[in-house]
Design a protein around this motif. Structure first.
Motif, PDB file in Angstrom:
ATOM      1  N   THR A   8      -5.939  10.199   3.113  1.00 44.04           N
ATOM      2  CA  THR A   8      -5.744   8.813   2.703  1.00 44.04           C
ATOM      3  C   THR A   8      -4.284   8.597   2.308  1.00 44.04           C
ATOM      4  O   THR A   8      -3.708   9.378   1.557  1.00 44.04           O
ATOM      5  N   SER A   9      -3.676   7.554   2.808  1.00 46.17           N
ATOM      6  CA  SER A   9      -2.268   7.277   2.515  1.00 46.17           C
ATOM      7  C   SER A   9      -2.087   6.960   1.039  1.00 46.17           C
ATOM      8  O   SER A   9      -2.920   6.300   0.418  1.00 46.17           O
ATOM      9  N   ARG A  10      -0.989   7.425   0.493  1.00 48.62           N
ATOM     10  CA  ARG A  10      -0.695   7.126  -0.896  1.00 48.62           C
ATOM     11  C   ARG A  10      -0.264   5.668  -1.025  1.00 48.62           C
ATOM     12  O   ARG A  10       0.342   5.102  -0.121  1.00 48.62           O
ATOM     13  N   PRO A  39      -5.027   8.450  -4.733  1.00 48.54           N
ATOM     14  CA  PRO A  39      -3.673   8.635  -4.194  1.00 48.54           C
ATOM     15  C   PRO A  39      -2.780   7.442  -4.531  1.00 48.54           C
ATOM     16  O   PRO A  39      -2.391   6.657  -3.661  1.00 48.54           O
ATOM     17  N   VAL A  40      -2.468   7.303  -5.795  1.00 48.56           N
ATOM     18  CA  VAL A  40      -1.727   6.154  -6.311  1.00 48.56           C
ATOM     19  C   VAL A  40      -0.527   6.639  -7.099  1.00 48.56           C
ATOM     20  O   VAL A  40      -0.625   7.576  -7.897  1.00 48.56           O
ATOM     21  N   ASP A  41       0.610   5.999  -6.895  1.00 50.05           N
ATOM     22  CA  ASP A  41       1.817   6.227  -7.682  1.00 50.05           C
ATOM     23  C   ASP A  41       2.180   4.920  -8.372  1.00 50.05           C
ATOM     24  O   ASP A  41       2.303   3.881  -7.709  1.00 50.05           O
ATOM     25  N   VAL A  42       2.356   4.964  -9.674  1.00 50.58           N
ATOM     26  CA  VAL A  42       2.686   3.758 -10.437  1.00 50.58           C
ATOM     27  C   VAL A  42       4.208   3.600 -10.499  1.00 50.58           C
ATOM     28  O   VAL A  42       4.935   4.549 -10.796  1.00 50.58           O
ATOM     29  N   ARG A  43       4.657   2.389 -10.207  1.00 47.92           N
ATOM     30  CA  ARG A  43       6.071   2.036 -10.326  1.00 47.92           C
ATOM     31  C   ARG A  43       6.172   0.960 -11.404  1.00 47.92           C
ATOM     32  O   ARG A  43       5.590  -0.118 -11.290  1.00 47.92           O
ATOM     33  N   TRP A  44       6.917   1.245 -12.470  1.00 52.13           N
ATOM     34  CA  TRP A  44       6.918   0.405 -13.676  1.00 52.13           C
ATOM     35  C   TRP A  44       7.996  -0.674 -13.608  1.00 52.13           C
ATOM     36  O   TRP A  44       9.106  -0.436 -13.121  1.00 52.13           O
ATOM     37  N   HIS A  45       7.637  -1.848 -14.132  1.00 50.63           N
ATOM     38  CA  HIS A  45       8.557  -2.982 -14.201  1.00 50.63           C
ATOM     39  C   HIS A  45       8.344  -3.686 -15.548  1.00 50.63           C
ATOM     40  O   HIS A  45       7.247  -3.653 -16.126  1.00 50.63           O
TER      41      HIS A  45
END
Length: 215
Positions: A8-10, A39-45
């Protein structure tokens, strides 16, 4: 602990937060758990409740107005840290600030912010940005990027993920306490994406009956 198939693609989940909001804090801790089970990467804002409410202060209770006035400080410091040291510092600094504000009940003051900066490996003097408008243009741009995806009627957090049609799927929340862990976190993520990506879906809500419960 179940996971999605390895092929599964991230997915990158963009997460907009204001560190003074306890409900955004709960959601952010859930997202860190989601990173472990999907498969999740969190990008913070950064977004800002002070910016969101600045044109309606005369409609708000005095105590909330005072909260909004004080809330400028932490988000300015976060933006200053991002501008000087890169966006990768936002996650660790948010964790350091949120742990002190919410789990420890520490006051929103310079000493607390400086301590959080040091824990995140950043110069304590960045705390001076709390009382400067030097980074407000960038703060407003970051805020507008997030709130523009969901509309002015919501607050923090805002989460955006890639949609199946090439457009981002964005939503406010979820508002939950305590932050789910393990398979419970995975199920909530899967369900949130399901309803948020349904064409024409806008809202699912019930009255909160609990205060935030911090682990």
């Amino acid at each position: 602990m179940s996971r999605t198939p390895e092929n599964t693609s991230r997915v990158t989940a963009d997460f907009w937060f204001d560190p003074i909001c306890p409900w955004a804090w709960m959601t952010s801790r859930w997202m860190l758990e989601v990173e472990k089970v999907r498969p999740v990467d969190v990008r913070w804002h950064v977004m800002s409740l002070s910016v969101l409410n600045e044109n309606r202060l005369d409609e708000l209770p005095r105590e909330y107005v005072e909260l909004m006035e004080a809330a400028w400080g932490p988000v300015r410091v976060l933006i200053a840290a991002e501008q000087k040291h890169g966006p990768e510092v936002l996650g660790p600094l948010y964790t350091a600030l949120g742990t002190r504000f919410h789990n420890q009940g520490r006051p929103n003051e310079r000493a607390t912010i400086a301590e959080a900066l040091e824990e995140a490996g950043l110069p304590a003097e960045l705390a001076d940005a709390a009382h400067s408008d030097a980074y407000d243009e960038r703060l407003r741009a970051s805020h507008e990027e997030g709130i523009g995806l969901v509309g002015q009627e919501v607050g923090t957090p805002v989460i955006a993920v890639p949609g199946t049609d090439g457009e981002r799927t964005a939503f406010f929340g979820p508002v939950v306490t305590p932050a789910p862990k393990g398979e419970a976190a995975a199920r909530l993520w899967d369900g949130t994406l399901l309803v948020a990506s349904t064409p024409g879906f806008f809202e699912l809500k019930r009255t909160r009956t609990e205060e935030p419960r911090f682990d």
